[in-house]
Scaffold this motif. Sequence first.
Motif, PDB file in Angstrom:
ATOM      1  N   SER A 106       0.154   4.033   1.251  1.00 20.42           N
ATOM      2  CA  SER A 106       0.088   4.892   2.434  1.00 20.42           C
ATOM      3  C   SER A 106       0.380   4.138   3.730  1.00 20.42           C
ATOM      4  O   SER A 106       1.112   4.636   4.570  1.00 20.42           O
ATOM      5  N   CYS A 107      -0.149   2.910   3.900  1.00 16.41           N
ATOM      6  CA  CYS A 107       0.112   2.235   5.181  1.00 16.41           C
ATOM      7  C   CYS A 107       1.223   1.195   5.101  1.00 16.41           C
ATOM      8  O   CYS A 107       1.688   0.703   6.126  1.00 16.41           O
ATOM      9  N   CYS A 150      -6.514  -0.302  -0.890  1.00 20.01           N
ATOM     10  CA  CYS A 150      -5.855  -1.058   0.168  1.00 20.01           C
ATOM     11  C   CYS A 150      -6.899  -1.657   1.099  1.00 20.01           C
ATOM     12  O   CYS A 150      -7.753  -0.943   1.617  1.00 20.01           O
ATOM     13  N   HIS A 165      -6.524  -2.641   3.988  1.00 22.74           N
ATOM     14  CA  HIS A 165      -6.240  -2.331   5.389  1.00 22.74           C
ATOM     15  C   HIS A 165      -6.645  -0.914   5.733  1.00 22.74           C
ATOM     16  O   HIS A 165      -7.304  -0.672   6.717  1.00 22.74           O
ATOM     17  N   CYS A 166      -6.220   0.077   4.904  1.00 23.48           N
ATOM     18  CA  CYS A 166      -6.504   1.465   5.244  1.00 23.48           C
ATOM     19  C   CYS A 166      -7.463   2.122   4.263  1.00 23.48           C
ATOM     20  O   CYS A 166      -7.880   3.250   4.453  1.00 23.48           O
ATOM     21  N   CYS A 176       0.831  -1.200   0.000  1.00 25.12           N
ATOM     22  CA  CYS A 176       0.000   0.000   0.000  1.00 25.12           C
ATOM     23  C   CYS A 176       0.866   1.251   0.000  1.00 25.12           C
ATOM     24  O   CYS A 176       1.867   1.324   0.699  1.00 25.12           O
TER      25      CYS A 176
HETATM   26 ZN   LIG Z   1      -3.029   0.767   3.283  1.00 24.36          ZN
END
Ligand SMILES: [Zn+2]
Lengths: 899, 84
Positions: free
Chosen positions: A104-105, A152, A154-155, A102
């Motif tokens: 960003s994360c 993503c 996750h985020c 990802c």
């Molecule tokens: Zn992410």
Amino acid sequence: MIGPEVQKRISSLRFALLSPDEVRKMSAVKVTTADTYDEDGFPLDRGLMDLHMGVIEPGLRCKTCNGKVDECPGHFGHIELAMPVIHVGFVKEIKDILEATCNSCGRIKLKDEELEIYRPVLEKSILNGEESLEALAMSKKIIDEAAQRSVCPHCGAEQYKITLDKPTTFRENGRKLSPKEIRERFERIPDKDLIFLGLNPNTARPEWMILTVLPVPPVNVRPTITLETGERSEDDLTHKLVDIIRINQRLRDSKDSGAPQLIIEDLWELLQYHITTYFDNQTSGLPPARHRSGRPLKTIVQRLKGKEGRFRSNLSGKRVNFSARTVISPEPFLSINEVGIPEEAARELTVPIPVTPFNIEKLREIVRRGPNPKGEKYLPGANYVIKQNEKGLKQRIMIMEKNAEDVANKLEVGWIVERQMMDGDVVLFNRQPSLHRMSMMAHRVRVMKNRTFRFNLAVCPPYNADFDGDEMNLHVLQSEEAKAEARILMAVQEHIRSPRFGGPIIGGVHDHITGLFLLTYKNPLFTKEQVLHILSYVNYDSLPKPVIVDGKEYYRGKDIFSLILPKDLNMEYKAKICDGTGCKECVFDKCPYDAYVMIKNGQLLTGTIDEKSIGAFKGVLLDRISRDYDSVTAAKFIDNFTRLSVGVISYMGFTTGIDDTDIPEETKIQVDEILNDAIESTKAYIDAYQKGILQSLPGKSPEETLEDNIMRVLSDAQKKAGEIASKHLGMENPSVIMARSGARASMLNLSQVAANIGQQAVRGRRINRGYIGRTLPHFKKGELGAYAHGYVRSSYKKGLTPLEYFFHAMGGREGLVDTAVRTSRSGYMQRRLINALEDLKVTENDGLVIDTTDNIIQFAYGEDIIDPTRSKQGKAVDYDAVFSKALGERFFLQIRGGK
Amino acid sequence: MKKVNIMEHELVPEHYLLSEEEEKELLDKLQVTKDSLPKIKRSDPAIKVLEKIYGPIKPGRVIKIVRKSQTSGKFIAYRVVVEE
Ligand SMILES: [Zn+2]
Ligand SMILES: [Mg+2]
Ligand SMILES: [Zn+2]
Ligand SMILES: [Zn+2]
């Protein structure tokens, strides 16, 4: 020196990434000066030759370990990079990781439950070092799948397309990602996710693939060379490192002084270029960095890769002393076991001879002669004497004219004399490519005048040598063990038969075959004077019994040949010249063409000696002698027949020329008629095809049927034309003698010269390439006729028309390309195969094939435990030989009886 | 789909499970330990077929393989069963 007591077996190897901290930790100095030596020639502090990184000059000491030149192993330094830079070696991995994680994360873009199912297998493989193909495939699959996700899990951040601008520029949606950004992203990837990317978090973090610190290799790895002029010349790696430090410094200065972003980016880009080419100066998409002279620099990858690289050139290949290389040329009066060596080479190459009470006087005489003995006849001198003092210390004394007498007198038992080569020394002789074991055989030396290596022509086939400029290598054996081993295992006479096909590979070639053909075909008569001339080169007991013709004494060719046969040899077989076309049914020893060889008690009674008898690869007589008698007898037989046949052919004379293929005018007309008919016939087929009435052959389309028919008609015509022309080329014709006896060329070659060359083919079919719908603009589109598709009607002697010439070149070129492609490809395959098999061996007692750790590879060598060299064409038993020996005459009568 | 017994295919050599005594005899004859024999995976289709007859075959058992041979007519090889 590591003694034998600390030998260990390597159980596993693991590759890891160097972290910036590790690079700093192993570094002995931070290099900051983009230069090497000061004006006095002393290494600059913090320069690229800083004494902390080791010493290469005698007299100086290493500032890290205090060792002298030979003692210090060298130490790494490092360069702190002003900005991070991508490591070209990891570009593929960097792209994979960027795509899979990802933006960003930093998590892998798969849900935890999707990921965790892979963990057990990957942990076992990556953490415990049990590298498995399964794990490899798994992480590949994870990366591929994660790369597909556009959000993503996750985020919830949106993901963008990553592209790579070769070689090192990454873009996200077209926007450039700087190495710094990439590094920051990689730092966000949690350790627990690394395993899914195939990385072991204990030994590798992805951000380490982006360099912030560059290790500087020890000076020993990139030594300064001092030229004869006293000028110093730096190693290519040092040159490259100077560039790197210089740009790095400028980048740092610009950054610190707040220079415009554009300038900083340019410098950064330049630093990336220098570091990329420092690793690999043949990166595609980058111009190679060049030396002042314009020569491309040899950087790290170039040092290691390819044929000239460290691995293939220095580690798997070694250069040796006591070796020589020169052009080869033929010498029919040498035995197959000998090799002729130029005096110049013999004086340079030496054999160490230990001084004993028995040879000391002989050796004194040799030493006394010095390194350059005078005199017309070659006598070995000596180049060095190795003296052994009381403490067992060895001292080499170079012998010169001045000290020769002195050293000779002082010679003591226990010293070693390095004697120049002399007749009888054992050497290894080799021609590349060394494709089989017969490419390197042991010969006995004969020192000769002139500057080429010389050997018997019968040894050309195993080396695949000819004399159009070929060169060969020679190695002088030094130890007694090596000499003994070579004499017993590698001597030429032990390799007369090849393990490749269980038949002779050393044997008659070209003129040997012609010569014995001339001697034996139709049993010509020779006067005593002629016989003595011919036999003057041969070892024989006494002249055969003469025959009386018209009151004069003559000797028969077959009787002369029989002189060199073993006295108890019995054989019968068809000669090469029996092509089976002459006679309806074989009449054996009554053969009107003298093509049935019958040998009784070592007497050649009927038949002609040709390729089938004594040829390399095909000679059955040679094969039998090498099997039934010892190798000394076989070698003598080869020596004798080569001398005999050279004697015959040079006494009788033999020549060939273009007029061998002259045929009478009316035959030419006949040939023309045949070819005209064939052309007409092809026209008829084409006509039928165009009208749609051509009967298709089963399983073929009308087009294929037409092609087949045309090819068949034309090749039949060629055959017929050849046969008619051949009728006028009889057995007295030298070209025919060579073709029929198997000495060189074939009857097809002759008929192509005399009558008709025939259809040219590319890829096994008529020529069909070139322009749209036609092969050349001289033809109509879609034309199907013979001439439009590569038919060559002319003969070589008549000459080709321009169009025929063009097609002929097309066909000829295919052959050349094929061989070029085949040799490189089969060479590579051979290399791989040999690397895999080189340390297997066959056990002595039960014929198991085992490797170096005693693993069983095969339960019986070749599944039958047969040495292919001793096999008969691969078969374990030569039944014919067994039966003929057991049954004698009755066996031959049986074969003749057809049963 | 019809199930095929691979052992009936002419390209698949005959596989036999050796008894413990036969194993010992073989190793004595060859003067080797089991781990220097060639290996066969327990997941090998041929082992699966043998397991239908003998029940589970544990790693360490030795399989005798009889194949046709170009040079000697018939050729016998042995493999030790391994887990993966
Ligand atoms: Zn992410
Ligand atoms: Mg050549
Ligand atoms: Zn040192
Ligand atoms: Zn005949």
